[in-house]
Write an enzyme that holds these catalytic residues in place. Structure first.
Site, mmCIF file in Angstrom:
data_model
loop_
_atom_site.group_PDB
_atom_site.id
_atom_site.type_symbol
_atom_site.label_atom_id
_atom_site.label_comp_id
_atom_site.label_asym_id
_atom_site.label_seq_id
_atom_site.Cartn_x
_atom_site.Cartn_y
_atom_site.Cartn_z
ATOM 1 C CB ALA A 66 65.538 67.804 18.466
ATOM 2 N N GLY A 111 62.862 63.584 17.032
ATOM 3 C CA GLY A 111 62.716 64.265 15.953
ATOM 4 C C GLY A 111 62.898 63.512 14.795
ATOM 5 C CD GLU A 114 58.261 64.495 16.914
ATOM 6 O OE1 GLU A 114 57.204 64.660 17.649
ATOM 7 O OE2 GLU A 114 59.539 65.012 16.945
ATOM 8 C CD GLU A 134 60.451 63.046 21.988
ATOM 9 O OE1 GLU A 134 60.603 63.174 20.524
ATOM 10 O OE2 GLU A 134 60.104 61.704 22.218
#
Length: 259
Positions: A66, A111, A114, A134
């Site tokens: 992200a 992300g 994911e 993360e």
């Protein structure tokens, strides 16, 4: 339609999405997330789209995570809302009635991992790297990573990857069952296209029903066996089922129309 952060195209029923922020290693920012949602609205609505490929621009990254600059200063409520938007988008991808393949062409971290896991299956180039780093930022995966990674590779391995923030290479991802195939970078899109050409020749409504039933395995709000029974029955109302059965009995190739 034109996008700021995505390159899209449709060929032979395959809709290709390229996340086009190579200078940022294709990091997911607000615009990318919004445009991915809009692209999937287009995919859902367009009968010419039979299947989807998602990949990243450039040789280094699928999506390296992200855009962390957007995280700074968020409140608890704003952080939760950000995670919810990610969940909503990735469920839209996971529940797409048309097959979606992630072509992981480099780093798939945070992300990005994911996003890849929300696709129906994954093909990796030999230089791909996967991870959920993360905890290095004092947070946890927030776009479904704790759930999908555990389902795909098991609790012990998911615990280790998420808690250590370590990366795994493509060969390890294949061993763990995180990806279906590992190929050389120049073969990545070709391998996905080869698989999807085969899948696209099948009955579209049956494919959608199969995706729904398989996803129901992990949906705590529904009974997957009941979902299968109902979806199986619904197939008998389709013209494609009649065509498929007739073609089988007549020893010819079925011609499906998605009706």
């Amino acid at each position: 339609m034109p996008y700021q952060t995505l390159l899209t195209g449709l060929s032979d029923g395959i809709f290709t999405i390229i996340i086009n922020r190579a200078d940022k290693l294709n990091a997911l920012n607000t615009t990318v997330m919004q445009e991915l949602g809009e692209a999937f609205d287009e995919i859902y609505a367009d009968p010419a789209v039979k299947s989807v490929i998602i990949t990243g621009a450039g040789p280094k990254a699928f999506v390296a995570g992200a855009d962390i600059s957007e995280f700074v200063g968020l409140s608890v409520a704003e952080g939760s809302a950000l995670a919810q938007r990610g969940h909503d988008l990735f469920f839209k991808i996971e529940r797409c009635p048309k097959p979606v393949v992630a072509c992981v062409n480099g780093f798939a971290l945070g992300g990005g991992c994911e996003l890849a896991m929300s696709c129906h299956f994954r093909i990796a180039s030999s230089n791909a790297k996967f991870g959920q780093p993360e905890v290095n930022l004092g947070i946890i995966p927030g776009y479904g990573g704790t759930q999908r990674l555990t389902r795909l590779i098991g609790k012990g391995r998911a615990m280790e990857l998420i808690l250590s923030a370590n990366m795994i290479d493509a060969a390890t991802a294949l061993q763990y069952g995180l990806v279906n195939y590992v190929v050389e970078p120049e073969q990545l899109i070709l391998k996905a296209q080869e698989l999807l050409i085969t899948i696209n020749s099948k009955a579209p409504l049956a494919l959608a029903a199969a995706i729904k039933a398989i996803n129901a395995v992990y949906d705590e709000t529904t009974n997957g066996f009941e979902t299968e029974v109902l979806a199986f029955g619904d197939c008998f109302a389709t013209e494609d089922m009649k065509e498929g059965a007739s073609a089988f009995l007549e020893k010819r190739k079925a011609v499906f129309t998605g009706k």
